[in-house]
Design a protein around this motif. Structure first.
Motif, PDB file in Angstrom:
ATOM      1  N   ARG A 149       0.833  -1.199   0.000  1.00  0.00           N
ATOM      2  CA  ARG A 149       0.000   0.000   0.000  1.00  0.00           C
ATOM      3  C   ARG A 149       0.876   1.260   0.000  1.00  0.00           C
ATOM      4  NH1 ARG A 149      -5.383   0.718   2.204  1.00  0.00           N
ATOM      5  NH2 ARG A 149      -5.839   2.927   2.529  1.00  0.00           N
ATOM      6  N   ALA A 150       1.898   1.266   0.860  1.00  0.00           N
ATOM      7  CA  ALA A 150       2.792   2.428   0.926  1.00  0.00           C
ATOM      8  C   ALA A 150       3.506   2.636  -0.403  1.00  0.00           C
ATOM      9  CB  ALA A 150       3.802   2.233   2.054  1.00  0.00           C
ATOM     10  N   ALA A 151       3.926   1.544  -1.044  1.00  0.00           N
ATOM     11  CA  ALA A 151       4.615   1.657  -2.332  1.00  0.00           C
ATOM     12  C   ALA A 151       3.678   2.190  -3.409  1.00  0.00           C
ATOM     13  CB  ALA A 151       5.174   0.300  -2.741  1.00  0.00           C
ATOM     14  N   ALA A 152       2.438   1.725  -3.404  1.00  0.00           N
ATOM     15  CA  ALA A 152       1.467   2.175  -4.407  1.00  0.00           C
ATOM     16  C   ALA A 152       1.177   3.666  -4.266  1.00  0.00           C
ATOM     17  CB  ALA A 152       0.180   1.366  -4.271  1.00  0.00           C
ATOM     18  N   ILE A 153       0.964   4.099  -3.044  1.00  0.00           N
ATOM     19  CA  ILE A 153       0.685   5.521  -2.807  1.00  0.00           C
ATOM     20  C   ILE A 153       1.925   6.363  -3.093  1.00  0.00           C
ATOM     21  CG2 ILE A 153       0.054   7.224  -1.045  1.00  0.00           C
ATOM     22  CD1 ILE A 153      -1.633   4.912   0.256  1.00  0.00           C
ATOM     23  N   GLY A 154       3.090   5.839  -2.711  1.00  0.00           N
ATOM     24  CA  GLY A 154       4.339   6.549  -2.995  1.00  0.00           C
ATOM     25  C   GLY A 154       4.574   6.709  -4.485  1.00  0.00           C
ATOM     26  N   ALA A 155       4.260   5.670  -5.259  1.00  0.00           N
ATOM     27  CA  ALA A 155       4.414   5.764  -6.715  1.00  0.00           C
ATOM     28  C   ALA A 155       3.485   6.826  -7.292  1.00  0.00           C
ATOM     29  CB  ALA A 155       4.135   4.407  -7.354  1.00  0.00           C
ATOM     30  N   ALA A 156       2.259   6.879  -6.789  1.00  0.00           N
ATOM     31  CA  ALA A 156       1.299   7.881  -7.264  1.00  0.00           C
ATOM     32  C   ALA A 156       1.789   9.296  -6.960  1.00  0.00           C
ATOM     33  CB  ALA A 156      -0.059   7.635  -6.622  1.00  0.00           C
ATOM     34  N   LYS A 157       2.370   9.485  -5.799  1.00  0.00           N
ATOM     35  CA  LYS A 157       2.898  10.801  -5.434  1.00  0.00           C
ATOM     36  C   LYS A 157       4.026  11.228  -6.371  1.00  0.00           C
ATOM     37  CE  LYS A 157       1.621  10.635  -0.546  1.00  0.00           C
ATOM     38  NZ  LYS A 157       2.097  10.537   0.867  1.00  0.00           N
ATOM     39  N   HIS A 158       4.648  10.245  -7.018  1.00  0.00           N
ATOM     40  CA  HIS A 158       5.716  10.552  -7.973  1.00  0.00           C
ATOM     41  C   HIS A 158       5.226  10.500  -9.420  1.00  0.00           C
ATOM     42  CE1 HIS A 158       9.413  11.154  -5.645  1.00  0.00           C
ATOM     43  NE2 HIS A 158       8.822  10.418  -4.725  1.00  0.00           N
ATOM     44  N   GLY A 159       3.909  10.588  -9.605  1.00  0.00           N
ATOM     45  CA  GLY A 159       3.360  10.787 -10.939  1.00  0.00           C
ATOM     46  C   GLY A 159       2.885   9.551 -11.668  1.00  0.00           C
ATOM     47  N   ALA A 160       2.890   8.388 -11.019  1.00  0.00           N
ATOM     48  CA  ALA A 160       2.528   7.148 -11.700  1.00  0.00           C
ATOM     49  C   ALA A 160       1.031   6.890 -11.698  1.00  0.00           C
ATOM     50  CB  ALA A 160       3.242   5.968 -11.042  1.00  0.00           C
ATOM     51  N   ASN A 161       0.573   6.180 -12.721  1.00  0.00           N
ATOM     52  CA  ASN A 161      -0.715   5.497 -12.680  1.00  0.00           C
ATOM     53  C   ASN A 161      -0.459   4.148 -12.016  1.00  0.00           C
ATOM     54  OD1 ASN A 161      -2.103   7.522 -14.212  1.00  0.00           O
ATOM     55  ND2 ASN A 161      -1.109   6.693 -16.038  1.00  0.00           N
ATOM     56  N   VAL A 162      -1.370   3.696 -11.171  1.00  0.00           N
ATOM     57  CA  VAL A 162      -1.087   2.532 -10.336  1.00  0.00           C
ATOM     58  C   VAL A 162      -2.202   1.499 -10.426  1.00  0.00           C
ATOM     59  CG1 VAL A 162      -0.489   1.722  -8.025  1.00  0.00           C
ATOM     60  CG2 VAL A 162       0.165   4.035  -8.729  1.00  0.00           C
ATOM     61  N   ALA A 163      -1.804   0.254 -10.664  1.00  0.00           N
ATOM     62  CA  ALA A 163      -2.726  -0.876 -10.577  1.00  0.00           C
ATOM     63  C   ALA A 163      -2.346  -1.685  -9.352  1.00  0.00           C
ATOM     64  CB  ALA A 163      -2.638  -1.749 -11.828  1.00  0.00           C
ATOM     65  N   ILE A 164      -3.310  -1.943  -8.487  1.00  0.00           N
ATOM     66  CA  ILE A 164      -3.010  -2.716  -7.284  1.00  0.00           C
ATOM     67  C   ILE A 164      -3.719  -4.063  -7.344  1.00  0.00           C
ATOM     68  CG2 ILE A 164      -2.660  -0.632  -5.918  1.00  0.00           C
ATOM     69  CD1 ILE A 164      -5.334  -1.322  -4.467  1.00  0.00           C
ATOM     70  N   ASN A 165      -3.013  -5.067  -6.892  1.00  0.00           N
ATOM     71  CA  ASN A 165      -3.583  -6.396  -6.687  1.00  0.00           C
ATOM     72  C   ASN A 165      -3.872  -6.572  -5.201  1.00  0.00           C
ATOM     73  OD1 ASN A 165      -2.048  -8.964  -5.408  1.00  0.00           O
ATOM     74  ND2 ASN A 165      -3.595  -9.654  -6.863  1.00  0.00           N
ATOM     75  N   TYR A 166      -4.974  -7.231  -4.896  1.00  0.00           N
ATOM     76  CA  TYR A 166      -5.283  -7.530  -3.493  1.00  0.00           C
ATOM     77  C   TYR A 166      -5.942  -8.897  -3.427  1.00  0.00           C
ATOM     78  CZ  TYR A 166     -10.199  -6.379  -4.454  1.00  0.00           C
ATOM     79  OH  TYR A 166     -11.475  -6.372  -4.966  1.00  0.00           O
ATOM     80  N   ALA A 167      -5.843  -9.521  -2.253  1.00  0.00           N
ATOM     81  CA  ALA A 167      -6.340 -10.891  -2.108  1.00  0.00           C
ATOM     82  C   ALA A 167      -7.776 -10.964  -1.644  1.00  0.00           C
ATOM     83  CB  ALA A 167      -5.449 -11.665  -1.139  1.00  0.00           C
ATOM     84  N   ALA A 168      -8.152 -10.150  -0.645  1.00  0.00           N
ATOM     85  CA  ALA A 168      -9.442 -10.385  -0.003  1.00  0.00           C
ATOM     86  C   ALA A 168     -10.257  -9.132   0.291  1.00  0.00           C
ATOM     87  CB  ALA A 168      -9.224 -11.170   1.301  1.00  0.00           C
ATOM     88  N   SER A 169      -9.643  -8.122   0.884  1.00  0.00           N
ATOM     89  CA  SER A 169     -10.419  -6.991   1.398  1.00  0.00           C
ATOM     90  C   SER A 169     -10.667  -5.917   0.340  1.00  0.00           C
ATOM     91  CB  SER A 169      -9.705  -6.351   2.595  1.00  0.00           C
ATOM     92  OG  SER A 169     -10.413  -5.218   3.046  1.00  0.00           O
ATOM     93  N   ALA A 170     -11.857  -5.939  -0.227  1.00  0.00           N
ATOM     94  CA  ALA A 170     -12.224  -4.922  -1.210  1.00  0.00           C
ATOM     95  C   ALA A 170     -12.259  -3.541  -0.568  1.00  0.00           C
ATOM     96  CB  ALA A 170     -13.583  -5.256  -1.826  1.00  0.00           C
ATOM     97  N   GLU A 171     -12.669  -3.480   0.695  1.00  0.00           N
ATOM     98  CA  GLU A 171     -12.754  -2.192   1.391  1.00  0.00           C
ATOM     99  C   GLU A 171     -11.375  -1.546   1.513  1.00  0.00           C
ATOM    100  OE1 GLU A 171     -14.266  -0.326   5.687  1.00  0.00           O
ATOM    101  OE2 GLU A 171     -14.492  -2.465   5.253  1.00  0.00           O
ATOM    102  N   LYS A 172     -10.380  -2.330   1.915  1.00  0.00           N
ATOM    103  CA  LYS A 172      -9.026  -1.790   2.044  1.00  0.00           C
ATOM    104  C   LYS A 172      -8.443  -1.424   0.678  1.00  0.00           C
ATOM    105  CE  LYS A 172      -7.956  -4.179   6.371  1.00  0.00           C
ATOM    106  NZ  LYS A 172      -7.142  -5.232   7.031  1.00  0.00           N
ATOM    107  N   ALA A 173      -8.745  -2.236  -0.331  1.00  0.00           N
ATOM    108  CA  ALA A 173      -8.268  -1.928  -1.682  1.00  0.00           C
ATOM    109  C   ALA A 173      -8.880  -0.627  -2.185  1.00  0.00           C
ATOM    110  CB  ALA A 173      -8.601  -3.072  -2.627  1.00  0.00           C
ATOM    111  N   GLU A 174     -10.173  -0.443  -1.947  1.00  0.00           N
ATOM    112  CA  GLU A 174     -10.856   0.780  -2.383  1.00  0.00           C
ATOM    113  C   GLU A 174     -10.292   2.006  -1.670  1.00  0.00           C
ATOM    114  OE1 GLU A 174     -14.913  -0.157  -1.621  1.00  0.00           O
ATOM    115  OE2 GLU A 174     -15.037  -1.621  -3.257  1.00  0.00           O
ATOM    116  N   SER A 175      -9.941   1.851  -0.393  1.00  0.00           N
ATOM    117  CA  SER A 175      -9.380   2.996   0.325  1.00  0.00           C
ATOM    118  C   SER A 175      -7.982   3.326  -0.189  1.00  0.00           C
ATOM    119  CB  SER A 175      -9.351   2.734   1.830  1.00  0.00           C
ATOM    120  OG  SER A 175      -8.401   1.756   2.179  1.00  0.00           O
ATOM    121  N   CYS A 176      -7.233   2.297  -0.623  1.00  0.00           N
ATOM    122  CA  CYS A 176      -5.928   2.545  -1.227  1.00  0.00           C
ATOM    123  C   CYS A 176      -6.084   3.284  -2.551  1.00  0.00           C
ATOM    124  CB  CYS A 176      -5.188   1.228  -1.431  1.00  0.00           C
ATOM    125  SG  CYS A 176      -3.519   1.408  -2.124  1.00  0.00           S
TER     126      CYS A 176
END
Length: 254
Positions: A20-47
């Motif tokens: 999660r920290a890496a995904a948000i950090g990448a976005a702060k540096h201008g990236a478009n981000v695709a995240i994979n998650y295993a179970a929690s849709a709620e946590k993925a949506e908040s990311c």
């Protein structure tokens, strides 16, 4: 300075912790981000919401990294959404702490499938897309200090992290001719979901903290900068490397 401007970054296991920290950090540096998650849709949506708040575009794709088809689906979804694949951050992992002598086979096998096989499938799928694009790319795998040292209740986990580290070394050779760089980060003791129960023991937590020269346990955000650096063009001549991010714990033997 936005180090990943216009790049598409994929992060596995990104609903919590280091991913999660890496995904948000990448976005702060201008990236478009695709995240994979295993179970929690709620946590993925908040990311995803945090990525968008940081100015990036994001999608979340559910899937079990232990299955090879998950990697194919994840890379395809990211390319459909953003048009290209530039960076894969292979982070997803589990560590169900257990003693060695009575380790259940299913615990060993599941840990191997998620941590090592999952990293292999994800990195391979991303590399195939990068080779097809013909413009290079970067792969960053989250290994662990456990690739270098043992753990009494981690006999199933430490071999997977050593394997991830070794995978990046070999992939660096296999993919260098395509301009694809492959590196690993080796976190020390980082406060995440994976070790929350283990570190609930305050005596153990204090003992581990005392071993760290910088005087504190790590936070997931401590990995975002090193991962962004290795993913960026600032690391254009860095491949096959392993970067310890442990507050100095590994070198503190005395």
């Amino acid at each position: 300075m936005r180090l990943l401007e216009g790049k598409t970054v994929l992060v596995t296991g990104a609903s919590t912790g280091i991913g999660r920290a890496a995904a948000i950090g990448a976005a702060k540096h201008g990236a478009n981000v695709a995240i994979n998650y295993a179970a929690s849709a709620e946590k993925a949506e908040s990311c995803v919401a945090e990525i968008e708040a940081a100015g990036g575009r994001a999608i979340a794709v559910q899937g079990d990294v232990a299955l090879p088809e998950t990697a194919t689906a994840f890379v395809t979804a990211a390319k459909d959404a953003f048009g290209r694949i530039d960076v894969m951050v292979s982070n997803a992992g589990i560590c169900p702490f257990h003693s060695f002598l009575d380790m259940p086979p299913e615990t060993l096998e599941r840990t191997m499938r998620v941590n090592l096989h999952g990293a292999y499938y994800m990195c391979q799928a991303a590399a195939r897309a990068m080779v097809a694009q013909g413009e290079g790319g970067a792969i960053v795998a989250v290994s662990s200090i456990s690739a270098l040292v043992g753990g009494e209740f981690q006999t199933h986990y430490t071999p997977t992290k050593a394997g991830v580290h070794s995978l990046m070394q070999s992939a660096a050779i296999a993919l260098g001719r395509h301009g694809i760089r492959c590196n690993s980060v080796l976190p020390g003791t980082i406060l995440t979901e994976i070790n929350r129960d283990d570190l609930a023991d305050q005596e153990k937590r204090d003992r581990m903290t005392a071993r760290i020269p910088l005087g504190r346990l790590g936070e997931a955000e401590d990995l975002a900068g090193p991962i962004v650096f290795l993913a960026s063009d600032m690391a254009a001549y860095v491949t096959g490397a392993a970067l310890l991010v442990d507050g100095g714990a590994y070198v503190n033997l005395q």
